[in-house]
Design a protein around this motif. Structure first.
Motif, mmCIF file in Angstrom:
data_model
loop_
_atom_site.group_PDB
_atom_site.id
_atom_site.type_symbol
_atom_site.label_atom_id
_atom_site.label_comp_id
_atom_site.label_asym_id
_atom_site.label_seq_id
_atom_site.Cartn_x
_atom_site.Cartn_y
_atom_site.Cartn_z
ATOM 1 N N ILE A 193 0.929 -1.258 0.240
ATOM 2 C CA ILE A 193 0.047 -0.228 -0.007
ATOM 3 C C ILE A 193 0.992 1.180 -0.036
ATOM 4 O O ILE A 193 0.527 2.019 -0.742
ATOM 5 N N LYS A 194 1.976 1.260 0.602
ATOM 6 C CA LYS A 194 2.916 2.164 0.643
ATOM 7 C C LYS A 194 3.363 2.641 -0.657
ATOM 8 O O LYS A 194 3.451 3.775 -1.097
ATOM 9 N N GLU A 195 3.762 1.542 -1.228
ATOM 10 C CA GLU A 195 4.392 1.798 -2.656
ATOM 11 C C GLU A 195 2.998 2.344 -3.683
ATOM 12 O O GLU A 195 3.445 2.994 -4.614
ATOM 13 N N HIS A 196 1.788 1.875 -3.335
ATOM 14 C CA HIS A 196 0.588 2.535 -4.208
ATOM 15 C C HIS A 196 0.575 3.824 -3.780
ATOM 16 O O HIS A 196 0.210 4.673 -4.940
ATOM 17 N N LEU A 197 0.805 4.381 -2.618
ATOM 18 C CA LEU A 197 0.629 5.788 -2.418
ATOM 19 C C LEU A 197 1.618 6.531 -3.063
ATOM 20 O O LEU A 197 1.408 7.850 -3.273
ATOM 21 N N VAL A 198 2.891 5.811 -3.166
ATOM 22 C CA VAL A 198 3.781 6.795 -3.924
ATOM 23 C C VAL A 198 3.454 6.969 -5.389
ATOM 24 O O VAL A 198 3.758 7.879 -6.114
ATOM 25 N N GLU A 199 2.932 5.816 -5.910
ATOM 26 C CA GLU A 199 2.436 5.868 -7.425
ATOM 27 C C GLU A 199 1.304 6.853 -7.603
ATOM 28 O O GLU A 199 1.322 7.751 -8.380
ATOM 29 N N LEU A 200 0.393 6.913 -6.478
ATOM 30 C CA LEU A 200 -0.594 8.049 -6.621
ATOM 31 C C LEU A 200 -0.088 9.532 -6.394
ATOM 32 O O LEU A 200 -0.260 10.492 -7.032
ATOM 33 N N ALA A 201 1.097 9.453 -5.714
ATOM 34 C CA ALA A 201 1.934 10.874 -5.450
ATOM 35 C C ALA A 201 2.418 11.114 -6.820
ATOM 36 O O ALA A 201 2.511 12.710 -6.972
ATOM 37 N N ASN A 202 2.693 10.345 -7.811
ATOM 38 C CA ASN A 202 3.461 10.574 -9.029
ATOM 39 C C ASN A 202 2.494 10.768 -10.021
ATOM 40 O O ASN A 202 2.788 10.348 -11.165
#
Length: 298
Positions: free
Chosen positions: A117-126
């Protein structure tokens, strides 16, 4: 003053030429639908037409700008909605992880999901829209084309330095901020908390310490909710502005039409009347150009 045959002929030709000009003018108005087709026809109408056309072009540009605003805000809201779902899932995992009935291996599985989920949030941030990063302030190209947010191997989070507003003009003198503040959602604290949460699950930290992450995640959920509320308020405002711009466009086009467009019924009547006058002039001219006395003396 003595009126000669040549004077009558010249007058008749001049009048016929004027009649042809009038016929040509009405035919041109009928075929183009415009009152004038060159500035010399009526300089006043021409000048007003330029002003009205400029106004229409400006309002149409505002409409295109508003479309860009909708595109930016809608994509931002969609991304934040996914962030909300991710954070809510993290809270569920925190509640589960704080349950003393879970064994170490089960908590390890929870930690693995937290990392995903943390990596998913990074993708959303980008998130990128029209080749622009929408969560990196006015530096929409990122770091030289690279994503502005980066998650290092040690779990530390790199955030963009640029936090400037992105403003788009949506009406004369009115600009609206279209972006979400970069430092309001995707913060170093968020990813540090998630990294610590994952490590706590892997290390077998006591239930009470894991339970503390519930409150931390709630804080990030509140931040996301507040950002979406602010975005929603601006979306409502842009809807009001869009309605006003559409009304202005209708009014501007109506004014331009009244200034430039010919009254077709009037043009047809004028053309019909001018045709009758022209036929009468031709008929009268045929009587003027009669055989002279010299023709009978030949």
């Amino acid at each position: 003053m003595r009126v000669t045959q040549s004077m009558l002929t010249n007058n008749m030709l001049r009048n016929l030429s004027s009649s042809y000009n009038n016929l040509g003018k009405y035919m041109e108005q009928l075929s183009t639908g415009k009152k004038i087709n060159r500035p010399s026809d009526d300089p006043v109408i021409a000048m007003k037409g330029m002003d009205y056309r400029t106004q229409v072009n400006q309002i149409e540009q505002f409409e295109r700008n508003i479309g860009e605003v909708h595109n930016w805000m809608d994509n931002s809201d969609s991304a934040l909605d996914k962030v909300q779902k991710g954070l809510e899932r993290l809270r569920e995992l925190a509640v589960q992880g704080a349950n003393g009935t879970y064994e170490e291996g089960q908590r390890g599985n929870i930690a693995a999901e937290v990392d995903q989920i943390k990596e998913h949030l990074v993708e959303l941030a980008n998130t990128k829209v029209n080749n622009k990063f929408i969560f990196s302030g006015s530096a929409t190209t990122g770091n030289g084309g690279e994503p502005p947010y980066e998650l290092n191997e040690d779990g530390t989070f790199v955030t963009p330095i640029n936090t400037n507003d992105v403003n788009i003009e949506v009406s004369d003198g009115t600009k609206i901020r279209v972006n979400v503040k970069p430092d309001s959602i995707f913060t170093e604290d968020l990813f540090k908390d998630l990294t610590d949460f994952s490590n706590a699950l892997k290390d077998g930290t006591d239930d009470e310490a894991i339970g503390e992450f519930i409150g931390k995640i709630d804080t990030h959920i509140d931040n996301n909710v507040n950002a979406r509320a602010d975005l929603g308020a601006r979306q409502n405002r842009i809807d009001l502005i869009e309605n006003r711009v559409k009304e202005q466009l209708v009014t501007a086009k109506d004014m331009m039409s009244k200034n430039e467009d010919a009254n077709m019924e009037e043009v047809i009547m004028n053309l019909t009347s001018q045709e009758a006058v022209h036929r009468a002039a031709l008929s009268a001219g045929a009587r003027i150009i009669q055989p002279s006395l010299l023709d009978f003396l030949r």
